[in-house]
Design an enzyme around this catalytic site. Structure first.
Site, PDB file in Angstrom:
ATOM      1  N   VAL A 143     -50.297 -58.898  76.697  1.00 38.12           N
ATOM      2  CA  VAL A 143     -49.138 -59.114  75.831  1.00 38.12           C
ATOM      3  C   VAL A 143     -49.642 -59.261  74.401  1.00 38.12           C
ATOM      4  CG1 VAL A 143     -47.203 -60.635  75.274  1.00 38.12           C
ATOM      5  CG2 VAL A 143     -47.837 -60.263  77.669  1.00 38.12           C
ATOM      6  N   ILE A 192     -47.988 -59.737  70.660  1.00 36.90           N
ATOM      7  CA  ILE A 192     -46.746 -60.014  69.941  1.00 36.90           C
ATOM      8  C   ILE A 192     -47.010 -59.900  68.447  1.00 36.90           C
ATOM      9  CG2 ILE A 192     -44.926 -61.712  69.500  1.00 36.90           C
ATOM     10  CD1 ILE A 192     -45.552 -62.867  72.314  1.00 36.90           C
ATOM     11  N   HIS A 251     -52.895 -57.257  62.005  1.00 38.70           N
ATOM     12  CA  HIS A 251     -53.714 -57.384  63.200  1.00 38.70           C
ATOM     13  C   HIS A 251     -53.033 -56.747  64.420  1.00 38.70           C
ATOM     14  CE1 HIS A 251     -56.829 -59.076  65.746  1.00 38.70           C
ATOM     15  NE2 HIS A 251     -55.906 -59.617  66.521  1.00 38.70           N
ATOM     16  N   ARG A 258     -39.786 -57.936  79.687  1.00 34.61           N
ATOM     17  CA  ARG A 258     -40.543 -56.826  80.265  1.00 34.61           C
ATOM     18  C   ARG A 258     -41.572 -57.280  81.303  1.00 34.61           C
ATOM     19  NH1 ARG A 258     -38.613 -55.860  75.521  1.00 34.61           N
ATOM     20  NH2 ARG A 258     -38.145 -53.765  74.785  1.00 34.61           N
TER      21      ARG A 258
END
Length: 155
Positions: free
Chosen positions: A80, A82, A88, A127
C-alpha cells in the site's frame, strides 16, 4: 478504479503451480489482510505450494519478487502506497511498477502487481478486500497471475 469492466475473479484450476507472495509491512492492517486473501485464492485454486515473504516497504518488493520468480511459477506483490505531500509517492510507484514489469518480462513468469497506489487511506481500504470493500486486490492479483501462468502453459 473505474468501477466497471472488471473480469471474473473466481478461483482457477492451478493444480501443480507454485506461488510466491511478497508483501510490504507498511500499513500492516491492510497488507496482512491482503496476504491472507492472496493465500486463500492460491489454496482455492489448488496450487501445490505457497510461500510468503515480508519486506519493509514497497520499494523492497521487486528485488524479493525477482528472487521468488527464480523458484516459483507465479509471484504476487502486495503493498500500500498512499500519496503524501511530496514527490516520494511518484518515485515509489514508478520504481515498483517498472521493477515488477521487468521481472515478469525477463523471467517469462507472471508477476501480479497488487500494490495499491492510492490518494487516501479510505481508497486503500476500499481495495484491500476488507468486509464492505469494493475490491479484493489480494485475491484478484493472485487469480490473475495464476490465470496468466495457465495461459502461458497453454501456448
Amino acid at each position: 478504479m473505474a468501477g466497471f469492466g472488471e473480469p471474473e475473479v473466481a478461483a482457477v484450476n492451478a493444480e501443480g503451480l507454485t506461488v510466491g507472495i511478497v508483501a510490504a509491512r507498511w500499513h500492516a492492517e491492510l497488507t496482512d489482510h491482503m496476504v491472507d486473501r492472496a493465500v486463500a485464492a492460491a489454496k482455492a485454486s489448488a496450487v501445490a505450494d505457497v510461500a510468503v515473504a515480508r519486506v519493509a516497504g514497497s520499494v523492497e518488493i521487486p528485488v524479493v519478487a525477482q528472487a521468488m520468480a527464480k523458484k516459483y511459477d507465479v509471484v504476487v506483490a502486495l503493498g500500500v502506497v498512499i500519496k503524501g505531500a511530496t514527490a516520494h509517492f511518484d518515485f515509489v510507484c514508478r520504481s515498483v511498477t517498472d521493477g515488477l514489469t521487468r521481472i515478469a518480462l525477463d523471467t517469462g513468469k507472471p508477476v501480479a502487481h497488487g500494490v495499491l497506489t492510492v490518494n487516501t487511506l479510505d481508497q486503500a481500504k476500499d481495495r484491500a478486500g476488507l468486509p464492505g470493500s469494493a475490491e479484493d486486490k489480494g485475491w484478484a492479483a493472485t487469480v490473475a497471475a495464476l490465470d496468466a501462468a495457465l495461459a502461458i502453459r497453454a501456448i
